[in-house]
Design a protein around this motif. Structure first.
Motif, PDB file in Angstrom:
ATOM      1  N   ILE A  37       0.836  -1.201   0.000  1.00 32.25           N
ATOM      2  CA  ILE A  37       0.000   0.000   0.000  1.00 32.25           C
ATOM      3  C   ILE A  37       0.869   1.249   0.000  1.00 32.25           C
ATOM      4  CG2 ILE A  37      -1.641   1.355   1.376  1.00 32.25           C
ATOM      5  CD1 ILE A  37      -2.828  -1.439   2.238  1.00 32.25           C
ATOM      6  N   VAL A  38       1.902   1.258   0.841  1.00 30.25           N
ATOM      7  CA  VAL A  38       2.774   2.428   0.904  1.00 30.25           C
ATOM      8  C   VAL A  38       3.589   2.561  -0.386  1.00 30.25           C
ATOM      9  CG1 VAL A  38       4.648   3.563   2.156  1.00 30.25           C
ATOM     10  CG2 VAL A  38       2.882   2.314   3.422  1.00 30.25           C
ATOM     11  N   ALA A  39       4.155   1.471  -0.844  1.00 31.65           N
ATOM     12  CA  ALA A  39       4.962   1.521  -2.067  1.00 31.65           C
ATOM     13  C   ALA A  39       4.120   2.006  -3.251  1.00 31.65           C
ATOM     14  CB  ALA A  39       5.567   0.154  -2.363  1.00 31.65           C
ATOM     15  N   LEU A  40       2.911   1.479  -3.395  1.00 29.42           N
ATOM     16  CA  LEU A  40       2.044   1.889  -4.510  1.00 29.42           C
ATOM     17  C   LEU A  40       1.602   3.345  -4.369  1.00 29.42           C
ATOM     18  CD1 LEU A  40      -0.046  -1.368  -4.892  1.00 29.42           C
ATOM     19  CD2 LEU A  40       1.638  -0.466  -6.524  1.00 29.42           C
ATOM     20  N   SER A  41       1.450   3.815  -3.151  1.00 22.99           N
ATOM     21  CA  SER A  41       1.120   5.227  -2.940  1.00 22.99           C
ATOM     22  C   SER A  41       2.221   6.120  -3.483  1.00 22.99           C
ATOM     23  CB  SER A  41       0.898   5.515  -1.451  1.00 22.99           C
ATOM     24  OG  SER A  41      -0.238   4.828  -0.986  1.00 22.99           O
ATOM     25  N   GLY A  42       3.439   5.605  -3.504  1.00 23.88           N
ATOM     26  CA  GLY A  42       4.565   6.349  -4.052  1.00 23.88           C
ATOM     27  C   GLY A  42       4.406   6.669  -5.531  1.00 23.88           C
ATOM     28  N   GLY A  43       3.458   6.037  -6.173  1.00 19.92           N
ATOM     29  CA  GLY A  43       3.155   6.365  -7.559  1.00 19.92           C
ATOM     30  C   GLY A  43       2.706   7.814  -7.717  1.00 19.92           C
ATOM     31  N   HIS A  44       2.288   8.433  -6.596  1.00 24.67           N
ATOM     32  CA  HIS A  44       1.895   9.847  -6.643  1.00 24.67           C
ATOM     33  C   HIS A  44       3.088  10.752  -6.913  1.00 24.67           C
ATOM     34  CE1 HIS A  44      -1.991   9.062  -4.217  1.00 24.67           C
ATOM     35  NE2 HIS A  44      -2.238   9.112  -5.515  1.00 24.67           N
ATOM     36  N   THR A  45       4.278  10.201  -6.905  1.00 22.63           N
ATOM     37  CA  THR A  45       5.443  11.009  -7.274  1.00 22.63           C
ATOM     38  C   THR A  45       5.320  11.487  -8.708  1.00 22.63           C
ATOM     39  OG1 THR A  45       7.839  11.129  -7.050  1.00 22.63           O
ATOM     40  CG2 THR A  45       6.974   9.162  -8.092  1.00 22.63           C
ATOM     41  N   VAL A  95       9.410   6.406   5.882  1.00 22.37           N
ATOM     42  CA  VAL A  95      10.762   6.837   6.281  1.00 22.37           C
ATOM     43  C   VAL A  95      11.814   6.066   5.484  1.00 22.37           C
ATOM     44  CG1 VAL A  95      12.422   6.870   8.190  1.00 22.37           C
ATOM     45  CG2 VAL A  95      10.060   7.627   8.565  1.00 22.37           C
ATOM     46  N   LEU A  96      11.641   4.757   5.371  1.00 22.65           N
ATOM     47  CA  LEU A  96      12.575   3.937   4.603  1.00 22.65           C
ATOM     48  C   LEU A  96      12.676   4.441   3.164  1.00 22.65           C
ATOM     49  CD1 LEU A  96      14.349   1.391   4.068  1.00 22.65           C
ATOM     50  CD2 LEU A  96      12.194   0.174   3.587  1.00 22.65           C
ATOM     51  N   TYR A  97      11.518   4.651   2.517  1.00 24.75           N
ATOM     52  CA  TYR A  97      11.522   5.060   1.116  1.00 24.75           C
ATOM     53  C   TYR A  97      12.051   6.480   0.930  1.00 24.75           C
ATOM     54  CZ  TYR A  97       8.636   0.875   0.481  1.00 24.75           C
ATOM     55  OH  TYR A  97       8.155  -0.410   0.473  1.00 24.75           O
ATOM     56  N   ALA A  98      11.816   7.364   1.904  1.00 29.64           N
ATOM     57  CA  ALA A  98      12.354   8.727   1.831  1.00 29.64           C
ATOM     58  C   ALA A  98      13.883   8.700   1.903  1.00 29.64           C
ATOM     59  CB  ALA A  98      11.778   9.582   2.949  1.00 29.64           C
ATOM     60  N   GLN A  99      14.421   7.750   2.651  1.00 30.36           N
ATOM     61  CA  GLN A  99      15.872   7.655   2.836  1.00 30.36           C
ATOM     62  C   GLN A  99      16.562   6.776   1.807  1.00 30.36           C
ATOM     63  OE1 GLN A  99      16.092   6.192   6.860  1.00 30.36           O
ATOM     64  NE2 GLN A  99      15.743   8.217   7.748  1.00 30.36           N
ATOM     65  N   ASP A 100      15.830   5.808   1.242  1.00 36.07           N
ATOM     66  CA  ASP A 100      16.453   4.821   0.360  1.00 36.07           C
ATOM     67  C   ASP A 100      15.624   4.653  -0.913  1.00 36.07           C
ATOM     68  OD1 ASP A 100      17.608   2.608  -0.861  1.00 36.07           O
ATOM     69  OD2 ASP A 100      17.653   1.394   0.969  1.00 36.07           O
ATOM     70  N   GLU A 101      15.989   5.423  -1.934  1.00 35.22           N
ATOM     71  CA  GLU A 101      15.237   5.397  -3.189  1.00 35.22           C
ATOM     72  C   GLU A 101      15.272   4.015  -3.840  1.00 35.22           C
ATOM     73  OE1 GLU A 101      14.726   8.816  -6.316  1.00 35.22           O
ATOM     74  OE2 GLU A 101      16.577   7.691  -6.788  1.00 35.22           O
ATOM     75  N   ASP A 102      16.398   3.315  -3.733  1.00 30.23           N
ATOM     76  CA  ASP A 102      16.497   1.973  -4.322  1.00 30.23           C
ATOM     77  C   ASP A 102      15.510   1.005  -3.672  1.00 30.23           C
ATOM     78  OD1 ASP A 102      18.442   2.706  -6.156  1.00 30.23           O
ATOM     79  OD2 ASP A 102      20.097   2.165  -4.823  1.00 30.23           O
ATOM     80  N   ALA A 103      15.329   1.118  -2.358  1.00 28.01           N
ATOM     81  CA  ALA A 103      14.349   0.270  -1.663  1.00 28.01           C
ATOM     82  C   ALA A 103      12.946   0.574  -2.188  1.00 28.01           C
ATOM     83  CB  ALA A 103      14.417   0.490  -0.153  1.00 28.01           C
ATOM     84  N   PHE A 124       7.676  10.630  -0.819  1.00 28.23           N
ATOM     85  CA  PHE A 124       7.848  10.281   0.592  1.00 28.23           C
ATOM     86  C   PHE A 124       8.575  11.381   1.347  1.00 28.23           C
ATOM     87  CE2 PHE A 124       7.501   6.249  -1.730  1.00 28.23           C
ATOM     88  CZ  PHE A 124       6.333   5.792  -1.151  1.00 28.23           C
ATOM     89  N   VAL A 125       9.542  12.000   0.710  1.00 32.74           N
ATOM     90  CA  VAL A 125      10.245  13.127   1.325  1.00 32.74           C
ATOM     91  C   VAL A 125       9.251  14.251   1.605  1.00 32.74           C
ATOM     92  CG1 VAL A 125      12.027  14.885   0.975  1.00 32.74           C
ATOM     93  CG2 VAL A 125      12.458  12.518   0.246  1.00 32.74           C
ATOM     94  N   VAL A 185       1.788   8.837   7.042  1.00 33.17           N
ATOM     95  CA  VAL A 185       2.752   9.370   8.009  1.00 33.17           C
ATOM     96  C   VAL A 185       2.274   9.123   9.440  1.00 33.17           C
ATOM     97  CG1 VAL A 185       3.886  11.487   8.801  1.00 33.17           C
ATOM     98  CG2 VAL A 185       3.548  11.092   6.360  1.00 33.17           C
ATOM     99  N   GLU A 186       0.971   9.181   9.657  1.00 30.86           N
ATOM    100  CA  GLU A 186       0.422   9.061  11.006  1.00 30.86           C
ATOM    101  C   GLU A 186       0.371   7.624  11.504  1.00 30.86           C
ATOM    102  OE1 GLU A 186      -3.323  11.091  10.726  1.00 30.86           O
ATOM    103  OE2 GLU A 186      -2.351  13.032  10.374  1.00 30.86           O
ATOM    104  N   ASP A 187       0.101   6.675  10.630  1.00 31.05           N
ATOM    105  CA  ASP A 187       0.044   5.270  11.034  1.00 31.05           C
ATOM    106  C   ASP A 187       1.478   4.766  11.261  1.00 31.05           C
ATOM    107  OD1 ASP A 187      -1.754   2.576  10.892  1.00 31.05           O
ATOM    108  OD2 ASP A 187       0.249   2.234  10.043  1.00 31.05           O
ATOM    109  N   PRO A 188       1.761   4.201  12.438  1.00 26.01           N
ATOM    110  CA  PRO A 188       3.140   3.803  12.741  1.00 26.01           C
ATOM    111  C   PRO A 188       3.708   2.738  11.796  1.00 26.01           C
ATOM    112  CG  PRO A 188       1.646   3.155  14.524  1.00 26.01           C
ATOM    113  CD  PRO A 188       0.855   3.965  13.554  1.00 26.01           C
ATOM    114  N   VAL A 189       2.899   1.798  11.354  1.00 25.43           N
ATOM    115  CA  VAL A 189       3.388   0.755  10.450  1.00 25.43           C
ATOM    116  C   VAL A 189       3.686   1.359   9.076  1.00 25.43           C
ATOM    117  CG1 VAL A 189       2.850  -1.434   9.319  1.00 25.43           C
ATOM    118  CG2 VAL A 189       2.175  -1.059  11.701  1.00 25.43           C
TER     119      VAL A 189
END
Length: 146
Positions: free
Chosen positions: A8-16, A74-82, A43-44, A64-68
């Protein structure tokens, strides 16, 4: 649907990529400063909070609000390859939802075809029987008083 929190989070990144269009969604604007570039900037941006000129919906804020979800943000903001790796995997998973192995499709098609043939035969027999009995009753004068 079989999608995980990571998906869900990774696919949301499609909004980039791209922007929302008010005539389609009621919302207007891009999610990132460079909406034609596929990267981890979505994510940034959502970690930084609301920014003038950038769209941030409740669904974006929930990531951002949901801890999981936040752990992945945070991972994706820091690690584009991930992000790229997980996005590719999640997009493939989403694209294949409902996919059936061709041999399964052939088996199902065969069963459906058999059922259709049986139903057509039953319908034809019913129609022939109806016409036959209608003809018999007509010959014996059953309908002469009607």
């Amino acid at each position: 649907m079989g999608l995980s929190d990571k998906d869900i989070v990774a696919l949301s990144g499609g909004h980039t990529l791209g922007r929302a269009h008010s005539e389609r969604s009621g919302f207007q604007g891009p999610w990132t400063q460079h909406p034609l570039k596929f990267d981890n900037s979505y994510f940034v941006e959502i970690l930084q909070g609301e920014s003038p000129g950038l769209l941030q919906l409740l669904t974006d804020k929930c990531l951002v609000e949901d801890p999981v979800f936040r752990n992945y943000v945070v991972l994706y903001a820091q690690d584009e390859d991930a992000f790229f790796r997980d996005y590719a995997e999640s997009h493939k998973k989403l694209s294949e939802l409902g996919f059936m192995d061709p041999s399964s499709v052939a088996s199902i098609t065969s069963r459906i075809t058999s059922k259709i043939i049986v139903h057509v035969v039953v319908a034809v027999v019913a129609m022939v029987s109806l016409f036959y009995f209608y003809g018999v009753r007509r010959r014996v004068g059953f309908f002469s008083s009607i």
